[in-house]
Scaffold this active site. Structure first.
Site, PDB file in Angstrom:
ATOM      1  CG  ASP A  53      60.808  38.720  32.052  1.00 29.64           C
ATOM      2  OD1 ASP A  53      61.697  38.412  32.866  1.00 29.64           O
ATOM      3  OD2 ASP A  53      59.747  39.283  32.380  1.00 29.64           O
ATOM      4  CE1 TYR A  58      54.031  38.965  34.924  1.00 26.54           C
ATOM      5  CE2 TYR A  58      55.369  38.082  33.139  1.00 26.54           C
ATOM      6  CZ  TYR A  58      55.182  39.008  34.153  1.00 26.54           C
ATOM      7  OH  TYR A  58      56.142  39.967  34.383  1.00 26.54           O
TER       8      TYR A  58
END
Length: 320
Positions: A53, A58
């Site tokens: 995931d 990010y």
């Protein structure tokens, strides 16, 4: 490794998924070497973890790029269930919600390029955009699904009411909420709704940003300074500090009875809770990954699970 079906699909996912926020190597989790991230990804696959995931947010795409580098090697793409997200954009240091259709199309293409793939096994709306009606978001996600660009549709951080609205216009296969031993709000309404509507729950932060490992209570590890865990330091301050330490000490005793680590028991408890399909756990190195993966192969007597739940219920009463 144990596997469960992603609701209303033919996709089997490992009960432990690899969360990759730390791979972003940014201010949120601090420095992380790409070399170590790649080693963790390889170790995850070797341990049977197939759910990976990530999200563009990010590291402003860096986590996706690292995973993309990994997926190009040795046909790893066919060995993993790749899940990413959309809906958070950035301009310099400013982060904002954006689920306009043009932005969604752009995000889809950028993520596919970073991840070196033509499709996603699971594509998730990271957060609801207050400026965009859910109908419009769901409609675009359904278009991706019907074109075969994504195999399953998920949402993250959605309320029951938001999921109800989304489902008027699109299939919905999964929800990714914040859930662990210390954060259990979803048990009251969200979990029953997901069970009733056959929606898989992929819980994130099962170790509560490391707090549930016990290291801040028992190993003299200083209070964390990274931004993510700093927001949870209320659990490391009085009066919660003493209440949490007492609860974790008792749970740790149960783990040691079986020769497991506290972290392993916490992860096991999480993915075995009613309605939970998988627990997404981060890992910075192979030792952490190995320890986390072994959570799938442990077993705890029902009486001890009941003891853990009693400890957690008492903790909640003491805090409230």
């Amino acid at each position: 490794m144990k596997y469960k079906k992603l609701s209303n699909t033919d996709i089997n996912i490992s009960v432990i998924g690899l969360g990759t926020w730390s791979f972003g190597n940014d201010k949120w989790w601090g420095h992380q070497e790409d070399k170590k991230s790649l080693q963790v990804l390889e170790k995850a696959v070797s341990e049977g973890i197939n759910l990976i995931d990530t999200a563009p947010m990010y590291g402003r795409g860096h986590s996706e790029e690292v995973i993309g580098t990994f997926l190009k090697k040795e046909n790893y793409r066919e060995k993993v269930v790749l899940a990413t997200k959309l809906g958070l954009s950035w301009n310099g240091r400013k982060i904002f919600h954006d689920l306009k259709k043009d932005t969604m199309l752009k995000e889809l293409d950028l993520s596919r390029k970073r991840l070196h793939t033509d499709y996603f096994d699971l594509y998730q709306v990271h957060w609801h955009d207050p400026e965009t009606p859910i109908e419009k978001t769901a409609t675009v996600m359904k278009e991706f699904y019907e074109k075969g660009i994504i195999k399953a549709i998920g949402v993250s951080n959605y309320s029951v009411q938001q999921m109800k609205e989304f489902m008027k216009y699109s299939p919905l296969h999964s929800l990714q909420p914040h859930y662990n031993m210390f954060i259990r709000d979803i048990e009251k309404g969200t979990v029953p709704f997901c069970i009733e509507n056959n929606i898989s729950i992929l819980s994130y932060s099962p170790l509560h940003a490391g707090i549930l490992t016990g290291k801040f209570f028992f190993d003299n590890v200083p209070t964390p300074k990274d931004i993510v865990r700093y927001h949870h330091t209320i659990d490391l301050e009085e009066p919660r500090l003493s209440i949490n330490k007492d609860a974790l000490f008792k749970i740790k005793e149960i783990a040691e009875k079986y020769c497991y680590t506290l972290s392993q028991l916490v992860i096991y408890w999480t993915f075995n809770q009613k309605g939970i399909t998988a627990a997404l756990v981060g890992a910075r190195n192979n030792d952490q990954l190995y320890c986390n993966a072994k959570s799938a192969s442990i077993d705890i007597d029902k009486d001890d699970i009941n003891k853990i739940n009693s400890i957690l219920n008492k903790r909640e009463q003491n805090i409230s």
